[in-house]
Design an enzyme around this catalytic site. Structure first.
Site, PDB file in Angstrom:
ATOM      1  CB  SER A  90      -0.914   0.005   1.233  1.00 14.75           C
ATOM      2  OG  SER A  90      -0.128  -0.068   2.391  1.00 14.75           O
ATOM      3  CB  THR A 192      -2.538   5.551   3.838  1.00 13.12           C
ATOM      4  OG1 THR A 192      -3.225   5.400   2.611  1.00 13.12           O
ATOM      5  CG2 THR A 192      -1.817   6.876   3.901  1.00 13.12           C
ATOM      6  CB  THR A 210      -0.940   6.231   0.205  1.00 15.68           C
ATOM      7  OG1 THR A 210      -1.777   5.091   0.091  1.00 15.68           O
ATOM      8  CG2 THR A 210      -1.446   7.296  -0.741  1.00 15.68           C
ATOM      9  NE  ARG A 220      -8.587   7.235  -5.069  1.00 15.73           N
ATOM     10  CZ  ARG A 220      -8.057   7.053  -3.876  1.00 15.73           C
ATOM     11  NH1 ARG A 220      -6.755   6.914  -3.729  1.00 15.73           N
ATOM     12  NH2 ARG A 220      -8.820   7.008  -2.808  1.00 15.73           N
ATOM     13  CB  VAL A 221      -5.124  12.204  -6.538  1.00 15.57           C
ATOM     14  CG1 VAL A 221      -4.460  12.755  -5.288  1.00 15.57           C
ATOM     15  CG2 VAL A 221      -4.129  12.184  -7.703  1.00 15.57           C
ATOM     16  N   GLY A 222      -6.051  10.277  -3.956  1.00 13.91           N
ATOM     17  CA  GLY A 222      -6.830  10.236  -2.720  1.00 13.91           C
ATOM     18  C   GLY A 222      -6.503  11.395  -1.800  1.00 13.91           C
ATOM     19  CG  ASP A 223      -6.802  10.529   2.357  1.00 11.10           C
ATOM     20  OD1 ASP A 223      -6.631   9.552   1.604  1.00 11.10           O
ATOM     21  OD2 ASP A 223      -6.553  10.500   3.567  1.00 11.10           O
ATOM     22  CB  THR A 243      -4.893   5.141   7.277  1.00  8.13           C
ATOM     23  OG1 THR A 243      -4.700   4.037   6.410  1.00  8.13           O
ATOM     24  CG2 THR A 243      -5.629   4.677   8.521  1.00  8.13           C
ATOM     25  N   GLY A 244      -7.148   5.000   5.117  1.00  9.36           N
ATOM     26  CA  GLY A 244      -8.465   4.496   4.715  1.00  9.36           C
ATOM     27  C   GLY A 244      -8.927   5.117   3.412  1.00  9.36           C
ATOM     28  N   GLY A 246      -9.754   7.440   0.856  1.00  6.52           N
ATOM     29  CA  GLY A 246      -9.435   8.847   0.700  1.00  6.52           C
ATOM     30  C   GLY A 246     -10.600   9.731   0.314  1.00  6.52           C
TER      31      GLY A 246
END
Ligand code: GLY
Length: 332
Positions: A90, A192, A210, A220-223, A243-244, A246
């Protein structure tokens, strides 16, 4: 009236006020001394806290603090351990790829001055957190994305390498058989890596790194690399990282929310819980994804909370490296 006389009279006339002010000042000084003593006894730092069971990472960060390195460098050294760990799927090398089989990494750092640097959707460089620090320190920008981030990293001496390990490739090949989009809760008990560190002087910095959601859409981009969502540091108040899933953290600007709740007087545990409950209360499908927060306040007190069980946080304090299960809302 001669100036000298005026000063004398003015001094006499204001003696009451001056005396009063002096008494207030004395009381204020005593109060400050009392607060300073209380702070001294209450202080719980240096300290490092990270998402998940990453004792090698927190140990590396702790070691850096012991060597007198900054809280920021400690976080980079700590997160770097997991980025270089090819077994972890991850973060960094070995991260699970997107739908097209590309490993794309997001990371950011934030220091005690409120400075921030991030890389988004960067390929072929296994230490995005170190690149994020360079974006912060060595460019006029705060975010570099994609090919630009990769080229910047190479210009700074980072080597390109293939981040897709055989294990991650085979995970992707398996996923392609059904190609179903579904967030995986507590992926392999490790997701993450967010890390917060406070040095012996009480200075806070943080980082988050992450490979993002497994088998995400390309681009795609997360948090994790977004300020206020995956990470926020306010050296006057405290810090938080997430974490988790995003998307859910982004929609609630989770880490900023936790820091603001601590500013209002909540403990790190209480603040993390309230931020998690915002998500639970807004998302009907909260049972399908995980979000966890870790936080520290200015005393070095730490806390954490997650939607579901399975999330753990690792804290290195007073020479002890401990992984614990924080509070959670729902039992899986
Ligand atoms: N929290 C990592 C991500 O959703 O990308």
């Amino acid at each position: 009236m001669k100036r000298r006389k005026f000063i004398q009279n003015a001094a006499l006339g204001s003696v009451g006020a001056t005396l009063g002010a002096t008494l207030v000042a004395c009381a204020d000084t005593d109060k400050k001394t009392a607060i300073a003593l209380e702070d001294q006894t209450d202080k719980q730092y240096p300290v490092v806290i990270a998402t998940w069971d990453v004792k090698n990472a927190t140990a590396a960060a702790w070691q850096s603090l012991q060597e007198g390195k900054s809280a920021l460098q400690a976080v980079i050294d700590g997160c770097g351990v997991e980025e270089a760990n090819a077994e972890g799927q991850s973060v960094g090398i070995g991260g699970l790829p997107d739908r097209e089989g590309r490993v794309t990494l997001d990371a950011c750092v934030m220091n005690e001055h409120g400075n921030y640097g991030a890389v988004l959707c960067m390929e072929n460089i296994k230490h995005p957190i170190a690149v994020a620090k360079m974006v912060m320190e060595d460019t006029p920008h705060v975010i570099l994305a994609g090919v630009g981030a990769e080229e910047f990293a190479v210009s700074q001496g980072f080597e390109r390498e293939n981040l897709l390990t055989e294990a991650s490739r085979s995970g992707w090949e398996n996923w392609k058989k059904t190609a179903q989009y579904k967030p995986i809760i507590n992926i392999e008990n490790h997701d993450t890596i967010g890390m917060l560190a406070m040095d012996k002087d009480g200075t806070i910095s943080g980082g988050c790194t992450t490979s993002g959601l497994a088998f995400k859409m390309a681009g795609r981009v997360g948090d994790s690399a977004v300020i206020g969502s995956g990470l926020f540091v306010d050296n006057e108040v405290g810090a938080c990282t997430a974490t988790g899933l995003g998307e859910e953290v982004l929609k609630t600007v989770g880490s900023y929310l936790v820091v603001e709740l601590m500013r209002q007087g909540k403990t790190p545990d209480e603040a993390c819980k309230e931020a998690v409950m915002r998500i639970v209360n807004k998302s009907k499908n909260y049972k399908d994804f995980q979000v966890g927060y870790i936080a520290m306040n200015k005393k070095g007190e730490t806390g954490a909370y997650s939607i579901h069980n399975g999330f753990v946080a690792t804290t290195f304090r007073s020479g002890e490296n401990t992984t614990e299960t924080p509070g959670f809302y729902n039992t899986l």
